[in-house]
Design a protein around this motif. Structure first.
Motif, PDB file in Angstrom:
ATOM      1  N   TYR A  83       3.679  -9.316   3.798  1.00 48.81           N
ATOM      2  CA  TYR A  83       3.345  -8.317   2.773  1.00 48.81           C
ATOM      3  C   TYR A  83       4.153  -8.508   1.705  1.00 48.81           C
ATOM      4  N   PHE A  84       5.546  -8.691   1.787  1.00 49.15           N
ATOM      5  CA  PHE A  84       6.252  -9.119   0.642  1.00 49.15           C
ATOM      6  C   PHE A  84       5.530 -10.262  -0.138  1.00 49.15           C
ATOM      7  N   TRP A  85       5.115 -11.459   0.597  1.00 47.43           N
ATOM      8  CA  TRP A  85       4.094 -12.401  -0.378  1.00 47.43           C
ATOM      9  C   TRP A  85       3.060 -12.126  -0.859  1.00 47.43           C
ATOM     10  N   ASN A  86       2.502 -10.900  -0.012  1.00 41.93           N
ATOM     11  CA  ASN A  86       1.079 -10.462  -0.778  1.00 41.93           C
ATOM     12  C   ASN A  86       1.463  -9.630  -2.162  1.00 41.93           C
ATOM     13  N   SER A  87       2.663  -8.890  -2.102  1.00 44.10           N
ATOM     14  CA  SER A  87       3.257  -8.159  -3.462  1.00 44.10           C
ATOM     15  C   SER A  87       3.482  -9.222  -4.438  1.00 44.10           C
ATOM     16  N   ILE A  88       4.115 -10.310  -4.197  1.00 47.91           N
ATOM     17  CA  ILE A  88       4.432 -11.490  -5.093  1.00 47.91           C
ATOM     18  C   ILE A  88       3.345 -12.012  -5.470  1.00 47.91           C
ATOM     19  N   LEU A  89       2.302 -12.235  -4.961  1.00 44.75           N
ATOM     20  CA  LEU A  89       0.800 -12.777  -5.097  1.00 44.75           C
ATOM     21  C   LEU A  89       0.273 -11.750  -6.155  1.00 44.75           C
ATOM     22  N   MET A  90       0.524 -10.688  -6.046  1.00 44.68           N
ATOM     23  CA  MET A  90      -0.257  -9.641  -6.599  1.00 44.68           C
ATOM     24  C   MET A  90       0.747  -9.549  -8.041  1.00 44.68           C
ATOM     25  N   VAL A  91       1.886  -9.213  -7.915  1.00 46.53           N
ATOM     26  CA  VAL A  91       2.569  -8.886  -8.966  1.00 46.53           C
ATOM     27  C   VAL A  91       2.947  -9.854 -10.080  1.00 46.53           C
TER      28      VAL A  91
END
Lengths: 291, 369
Positions: A83-91
């Motif tokens: 999910y951390f990577w999800n956030s990075i990929l989003m942000v």
């Protein structure tokens, strides 16, 4: 001499009062962080034994590792990592695209004005004041129509669209102070709209870019509502995962893991403030005094 | 060859007219100064020549080529701005070569051109600095360097000296004039400062209210103004505008002015239209035409001598000016250099009536001929 002494006594008292209140507020703000930090490096038994404020007897990184890679999030024991990577990929794309679009908008609205540019700007400004909740259902419908529901790309689109109002406002106010002669000189030199933007305007925009990036990054990273509304189990951002971590208990509340997880979620924004915070204040003041 | 030709040019913003029927033609190598008070349309005209504003009416040609529909970059011009408009993040060298870079001039050629211009303007040691590290005068030089480097057909200057302090302004004025002499380029220069216009121009065009009031050489503009506006605008201290009663006598025209209790009658050697007999006119006389001491080689009868009472004296160092009351208005005259005359003193003043201009008090039109 006496006058000076008298003056310095009052000054001392004022200074003391000032420092006292500053320290008090700093303490109030830092206290929760201290609690999170010390409890995230304690074994669970120590927390259950009470003494929330105490330093740990046995220091351990176990809660951090668990929160990162093995904790139960919903039904999967994946930890916060995916999910951390999800956030990075989003942000990252959302911040980049919204900042760039804001810069182009601000530049065009101030130096390549066209009929109705004021109306356009007012409408964009209006977007800043639309509460998130109002956009939820139309946005969900739109994402569905475009097949972006439940994807990270969908979140990127939502955050970019929502951010453009803010970023345009920031850049417009910054570029208003740029003299028109600069554009004229560049036009006489033979530069066009985009060359002037990339060669002259953008390089002179560092302070406002930093302000905008900080603003957008913290807002998008910390967003919960859009994440929980538009994402799916495999595309949830960090904030939603953190909520799920705290809520998916297997009997015992693992406070130390929760604290560690919350800290991990806060680290990127903290880092941004630590490294770029001084530009933030400088940039916010920047437009007010013509340099 | 024609340097610049402006034919029946007008400018409208919506229905608001800011320029009308402007006709100017200058030769290659001319130094044209557009001068006028703020809001007279001079900067708009310059921007239209540059291509930064659309031309609503008429035609503009640069070096014989019609440029109405050309982009600024295609007009073979260079421009210097009041705010210098240097690119803040580029070095001085980068600023100067930017235009060449866009025109895809090879690097070696660019460097040679920058070096040549830097040498001409003595800014070689500044090439690696950023504009923020330069003084006002240095920025001004860089801005000129940026214009010079491309070797254009026409230079446009938009009040380039207005942001400099008084001393530097005089220095740069001389420098621009020297530069013009050295390069022989056609220049159009906009200013509201009539001294800049007088000192630098080979041709002056005085604008007011969107109209050309007069154009000609500095000498024509100064000594032979076509109307009261031009006469009053050019010159410092400005031309005195004296209220006078005109009368036609058998010996020619006579003008009566009032100084305190007495009426002074001046014989006016030139002619006025007959309809102004027994009418009020405006007598325009420059301060140097009302003098305490006239040049030795002057013809005696060119002057009318009378005694006047001074209200004030203004020593400026080289000259001393005196102020007195004529017909209720303050009139400035030129006293002897180093004059010790003071308030209330009576001095003999010589009026060079033959050089004076007569204007209609209402329309400001020039009457004498």
């Amino acid at each position: 001499m006496t006058r000076r002494k008298k003056f310095s006594t009052t000054a001392m008292i004022q200074k003391a009062a000032l420092y006292f209140s500053l320290l008090l507020f700093a303490f109030l703000f830092l206290m929760p962080m201290y609690v999170m930090l010390v409890n995230s490096v304690k074994p669970l038994e120590e927390i259950q034994a009470g003494g929330m404020m105490n330093l740990p007897w046995n220091w351990t990184l176990e809660p951090w590792l668990k929160a990162w890679s093995t904790a139960q999030i919903g039904v999967e024991p994946t930890g916060l990592r995916p999910y951390f990577w999800n956030s990075i990929l989003m942000v990252v794309p959302a911040v980049t695209v919204s900042t760039l679009l804001g810069a182009v908008n601000g530049y065009v609205l101030t130096h390549w004005t066209f009929r109705g540019h004021k109306i356009i700007f007012l409408m964009m400004l209006g977007a800043v004041f639309i509460p998130y909740q109002i956009a939820l259902i139309p946005m969900a419908r739109m994402l569905g129509v475009f097949g972006l529901a439940g994807t990270i790309l969908g979140l990127v689109v939502v955050h970019t669209l929502y951010g453009i109002g803010f970023t345009t406002l920031f850049f417009r106010n910054y570029y208003v102070a740029f003299p028109d002669d600069l554009m004229k000189a560049a036009k006489v030199d033979g530069a066009g709209l985009f060359r002037i933007f990339f060669r002259i305007i953008l390089p002179a925009s560092t302070p406002i870019i930093i302000v905008t990036v900080i603003w957008q990054f913290t807002n998008i990273w910390n967003d919960f509502l859009f994440g929980v509304s538009f994402a799916d189990f495999d595309s949830f951002p960090m904030t939603v995962a953190l909520n799920n971590l705290v809520n998916s208990s297997t009997g015992v509340k693992e406070y130390n893991v929760h604290f560690a997880g919350a800290f991990i979620a806060a680290v990127p924004t903290l880092l941004i403030y630590i490294f770029a915070g001084r530009y933030f204040v400088r940039g916010l003041m920047g437009g007010s005094v013509k340099g | 060859m024609t340097g610049l030709s402006i034919e029946s040019v007008g400018k409208l913003y919506g229905s608001v007219r800011v320029l009308q029927d402007i006709n100017i033609e200058i030769d290659e190598g001319d130094f044209l100064v557009l001068v006028g008070p703020s809001g007279c349309g001079k900067s708009t005209l310059l921007n239209m020549i540059a291509g930064l504003e659309d031309i609503s009416e008429g035609d503009i040609s640069i070096a014989g080529k019609l440029v109405n529909d050309l982009e600024p970059s295609e007009r073979n011009i260079a421009m210097v701005f009041q705010s210098y408009a240097l690119y803040p993040t580029m070095t001085v060298g980068g600023n100067i070569s930017f235009g060449l870079e866009i025109r895809r001039v090879p690097k070696a050629e660019r460097e040679a051109a920058v070096a040549r211009v830097a040498d001409l303007l003595q800014i070689g040691h500044l090439l690696d600095r950023k504009p923020s590290q330069l003084s006002g005068g240095q920025r001004q030089r860089v801005a000129m360097g940026r214009a010079l480097v491309r070797d254009p057909k026409l230079f446009l200057f938009d009040e380039p000296l207005s942001n400099l302090d008084a001393k530097l302004r005089v220095e740069m004025r001389t420098e621009i004039k020297k530069l013009h002499k050295k390069t022989g380029k056609t220049i159009v220069y906009v200013t509201h400062d009539q001294i800049e216009a007088m000192t630098m121009a080979t041709r002056i065009c005085v604008l007011e209210g969107g109209d050309i009031q007069q154009q000609g050489t500095p000498d024509e503009i100064y000594n032979n103004p076509t109307n009261a506006f031009v006469a009053g605008f050019m010159g410092s201290p400005p031309m005195n505008m004296i209220r006078a009663d005109a009368r036609k006598t058998s010996e020619g025209w006579a003008l009566s002015i009032r100084h305190g209790e007495e009426t002074i009658t001046l014989r006016y050697p030139k002619k006025l239209p007959d309809s102004y007999d027994n009418k009020v006119v405006t007598l325009g006389m420059r301060p140097e035409q009302i003098v305490e001491e006239y040049p030795r080689d002057a013809a005696e009868d060119a002057y009318f001598t009378t005694t006047c009472t001074l209200d004030l004296t203004e020593p400026t160092g080289a000259d001393t000016f005196g102020a007195m009351d004529i017909g209720g208005l303050e009139v400035i005259c030129k006293l002897k250099p180093g004059s010790k005359a003071d308030m209330g003193d009576k001095v003999d003043l010589h009026f060079e009536v033959g050089a004076a201009c007569i204007f209609d008090p209402e329309s400001g039109a020039r009457l004498d001929h």
